[in-house]
Design a protein around this motif. Structure first.
Motif, mmCIF file in Angstrom:
data_model
loop_
_atom_site.group_PDB
_atom_site.id
_atom_site.type_symbol
_atom_site.label_atom_id
_atom_site.label_comp_id
_atom_site.label_asym_id
_atom_site.label_seq_id
_atom_site.Cartn_x
_atom_site.Cartn_y
_atom_site.Cartn_z
ATOM 1 N N LEU A 129 0.832 -1.205 0.000
ATOM 2 C CA LEU A 129 0.000 0.000 0.000
ATOM 3 C C LEU A 129 0.867 1.255 0.000
ATOM 4 O O LEU A 129 0.632 2.210 -0.748
ATOM 5 C CB LEU A 129 -0.915 -0.025 1.236
ATOM 6 C CG LEU A 129 -1.839 1.169 1.437
ATOM 7 C CD1 LEU A 129 -2.887 1.221 0.331
ATOM 8 C CD2 LEU A 129 -2.534 1.100 2.804
ATOM 9 N N ALA A 130 1.891 1.249 0.845
ATOM 10 C CA ALA A 130 2.773 2.420 0.952
ATOM 11 C C ALA A 130 3.500 2.665 -0.362
ATOM 12 O O ALA A 130 3.577 3.806 -0.839
ATOM 13 C CB ALA A 130 3.774 2.212 2.090
ATOM 14 N N ASP A 131 4.011 1.605 -0.983
ATOM 15 C CA ASP A 131 4.727 1.769 -2.258
ATOM 16 C C ASP A 131 3.812 2.387 -3.316
ATOM 17 O O ASP A 131 4.216 3.297 -4.039
ATOM 18 C CB ASP A 131 5.266 0.413 -2.732
ATOM 19 C CG ASP A 131 6.562 0.019 -2.018
ATOM 20 O OD1 ASP A 131 7.252 0.924 -1.495
ATOM 21 O OD2 ASP A 131 6.879 -1.186 -1.955
ATOM 22 N N ASP A 132 2.590 1.875 -3.395
ATOM 23 C CA ASP A 132 1.621 2.418 -4.354
ATOM 24 C C ASP A 132 1.400 3.912 -4.123
ATOM 25 O O ASP A 132 1.440 4.718 -5.047
ATOM 26 C CB ASP A 132 0.261 1.720 -4.203
ATOM 27 C CG ASP A 132 0.277 0.337 -4.823
ATOM 28 O OD1 ASP A 132 1.321 -0.037 -5.422
ATOM 29 O OD2 ASP A 132 -0.740 -0.382 -4.698
ATOM 30 N N LEU A 133 1.154 4.251 -2.860
ATOM 31 C CA LEU A 133 0.807 5.628 -2.525
ATOM 32 C C LEU A 133 1.959 6.581 -2.827
ATOM 33 O O LEU A 133 1.757 7.670 -3.375
ATOM 34 C CB LEU A 133 0.456 5.695 -1.031
ATOM 35 C CG LEU A 133 -0.765 6.515 -0.701
ATOM 36 C CD1 LEU A 133 -2.005 5.897 -1.297
ATOM 37 C CD2 LEU A 133 -0.906 6.664 0.805
ATOM 38 N N VAL A 134 3.163 6.165 -2.475
ATOM 39 C CA VAL A 134 4.340 7.000 -2.717
ATOM 40 C C VAL A 134 4.532 7.196 -4.218
ATOM 41 O O VAL A 134 4.797 8.310 -4.683
ATOM 42 C CB VAL A 134 5.586 6.376 -2.060
ATOM 43 C CG1 VAL A 134 6.851 7.086 -2.521
ATOM 44 C CG2 VAL A 134 5.457 6.432 -0.537
ATOM 45 N N ALA A 135 4.346 6.107 -4.980
ATOM 46 C CA ALA A 135 4.499 6.209 -6.436
ATOM 47 C C ALA A 135 3.479 7.191 -7.014
ATOM 48 O O ALA A 135 3.804 8.013 -7.877
ATOM 49 C CB ALA A 135 4.348 4.829 -7.070
ATOM 50 N N GLU A 136 2.260 7.144 -6.493
ATOM 51 C CA GLU A 136 1.218 8.074 -6.967
ATOM 52 C C GLU A 136 1.606 9.530 -6.764
ATOM 53 O O GLU A 136 1.362 10.374 -7.616
ATOM 54 C CB GLU A 136 -0.098 7.820 -6.220
ATOM 55 C CG GLU A 136 -0.874 6.628 -6.750
ATOM 56 C CD GLU A 136 -2.066 6.308 -5.844
ATOM 57 O OE1 GLU A 136 -2.632 7.249 -5.239
ATOM 58 O OE2 GLU A 136 -2.421 5.113 -5.733
ATOM 59 N N THR A 137 2.197 9.835 -5.624
ATOM 60 C CA THR A 137 2.534 11.240 -5.348
ATOM 61 C C THR A 137 3.790 11.654 -6.102
ATOM 62 O O THR A 137 3.984 12.842 -6.360
ATOM 63 C CB THR A 137 2.793 11.495 -3.843
ATOM 64 O OG1 THR A 137 3.966 10.765 -3.453
ATOM 65 C CG2 THR A 137 1.624 11.056 -2.990
#
Lengths: 363, 363
Positions: A129-137
């Motif tokens: 989840l964290a990897d996804d979110l960081v990539a989005e930003t």
């Protein structure tokens, strides 16, 4: 370049001083920063260049006013190193990215029940989840803080979470750091981080901030800072006794606040569950107010969803029982159930603002 | 003589430094004090002369050892300015004189019921007792502290004492100072002063020290110091709720610890009164331990007189209810019911030792 240790320390202190001014409410020019800090304009310019190079500060378009070189107002850089907040709840995982200016850039919480679950599986889900979110930003990440629903020891170890029997002495911070490619990860109690979020959002400086969920905890604010107590694990209000002969609690005790005012009791849907929870909260908070002498209570987590009947019951109990003449102000949190997650991310940003030199040295 | 303010401050600091060394366990010569403090022998001699002139330090007979001038060991002067401890209890007044070395030189407590009494009459009785006691010792008095059975505000005003309905907003410190010919008089909560007395007698640095009497209070020690809480009135454990639907309390609440574990309940002589008091103490202390994260509890005041059955009941309750893995150490105070009185007198002496310059300036 080799300079004496003393100079490093002074420069690091001055970096924080300058960044602190830039973080203020008004954009300031280099000259204004120099005037406010007492540093020379040359020193300020050199420090500002370093902060710009580290991505912490940006210059707005120059405003041509009087004669001479135009003044370029300085601001925190919203594209700079951001804070990653993580949370392992009893039945959720969450992540949140807060940029240097304090803005929430991405936030997501997903269901992930850990009551019978193995920590590894949960941490894998959280990391994904964290990897996804960081990539989005697309933002660089300065560090992470993880909010945990139990007792967190000084080294970031989750020692015990009454609602997660399989999570005993789990080094969550270290495990997440490994999974997140060496990112520095700190761990904190979720109620403590929610209390800090309240404070950073302009809340009271002295208060018991109760975080209601499956577990019930509190962060205690005294003089604007978190009260750690004797051993760093203060605020376990969920296990204050409110019904001496009441129900057995997951912690091994009986009649703890959590057995009456935790989400499981509230969700059981007895007709008077909210009233009973409010009464129990009022009884436990009477003890907290008398022991800690705090003038304010903030009810957060899931409690605002219970609406005015909960607030009324808590207030009635405190009014009847607390003998402090000034009374106790009670209100709901406005940060929502993700306050701890937001507090965790903001804690990273606050750390960068307090000591930008540490980040620059690491880079 | 007029010297810059900075020099006064340094001299005052150094007076305390030298007196601190003299107050240590071993008698020291001037040379030894110089070696330990890093001050020159000339400076130490000048400071020691000043401390001797103020009656704070005395020289023991010189021990002729090696060659040269014999070394005279220095000690605190037991004939020097002493501390006067005073106490207004619910049904007693007491006074106590502790000399500079920490020895109790005189102590007396007499019955004086204040529940329906006018503060003036009580303060007159207390002043007469204090005058007698001071005359008996023949010692000069540096100041007084008065222990009070209720909520004491920052200015030494007794704001409220649940068991003394006529004592509301009484400036006890000021009133006693006037009656005692201008002697400086501070006021403190009796449980707080009893907790400090525990600490000064070698007790734990982190503990809840419960003071059992007609009222029940606690002094909270964290890292060796008294925890003041948000507003300076922390530790009112007597009004933690232990029986939500229990008896009405003098404070206006219901089912407070005091209603089950105060002396009136204990003296009512129900067969299981001690067991019930122990259970109630255990329930209230469970809350305190979870909120404050303290590893130790000391039961003082009248509680040691209840003997092992009380201790056993408290321990059983804490063992069943506290989820801290390290457990909680529970023991009786060995200072007796006059701990607060002794703490009050010792507080004055500790103040003189911490800043002898203040006393010298005043003289």
């Amino acid at each position: 370049m080799s300079v004496p240790a003393g100079q490093h320390t002074v420069r690091r202190h001055n970096l924080a001083l300058v960044l602190g001014e830039v973080a203020g409410p008004e954009p300031l020019s280099r000259a204004a920063v120099a005037a406010r800090t007492g540093l020379t304009r040359g020193t300020v310019s050199s420090l500002v260049e370093e902060l710009i190079a580290a991505g912490l500060v940006t210059e707005l378009a120059a405003a041509r006013g009087g004669p001479g070189r135009p003044a370029s107002p300085l601001r925190l850089d919203p594209r700079g190193p951001a804070g990653l907040g993580l949370e392992v709840g009893v039945d959720t995982v969450g992540a949140c990215v807060v940029d240097l200016t304090g803005a929430v850039r991405a936030q997501r919480t997903v269901v992930s029940d850990h009551r019978d679950d193995d920590p590894d599986a949960a941490l894998a889900r959280l990391t994904a989840l964290a990897d996804d979110l960081v990539a989005e930003t697309g933002l660089p990440i300065a560090g992470a803080t993880v909010a945990l629903p139990g007792v967190v020891g000084p080294a970031g170890v989750l020692e015990r979470a009454p609602n997660l029997p399989r999570w005993v002495d789990v080094a969550v911070g270290d495990a997440l750091s490994t999974r997140l490619h060496g990112l520095p990860v700190r761990a904190g109690n979720e109620a403590d981080l929610a209390a800090l979020a309240e404070r950073w959002a302009g809340g009271p400086s002295d208060a018991v901030v109760v975080s209601g969920g499956i577990g019930v905890g509190a962060g205690i604010l005294l003089d604007g800072a978190l009260f750690a107590g004797g051993g760093g694990r203060a605020g376990e209000i969920g296990h204050v006794v409110v019904e001496p002969d009441g129900q057995a609690c997951h912690c091994g005790g009986r009649g703890c606040l959590e057995t009456v005012a935790g989400l499981e009791a509230l969700a059981a849907g007895r007709p008077e569950a909210v009233g009973a929870a409010g009464r129990a909260l009022g009884i436990a908070l009477t003890g907290a107010v008398h022991l800690l002498d705090v003038p304010a209570v903030v009810l957060g987590g899931s409690y605002p969803g219970c609406g005015p009947p909960l607030l009324d019951a808590v207030r009635a109990e405190l009014t009847a029982r607390v003998f402090s003449r000034a009374g106790v102000e009670v209100r709901f949190s406005t940060l929502g159930p993700e306050a701890a997650l937001r507090g965790a991310a903001t804690a990273v940003v606050q750390g960068v603002l307090a000591d930008p030199g540490a980040l620059i040295v690491r880079a």
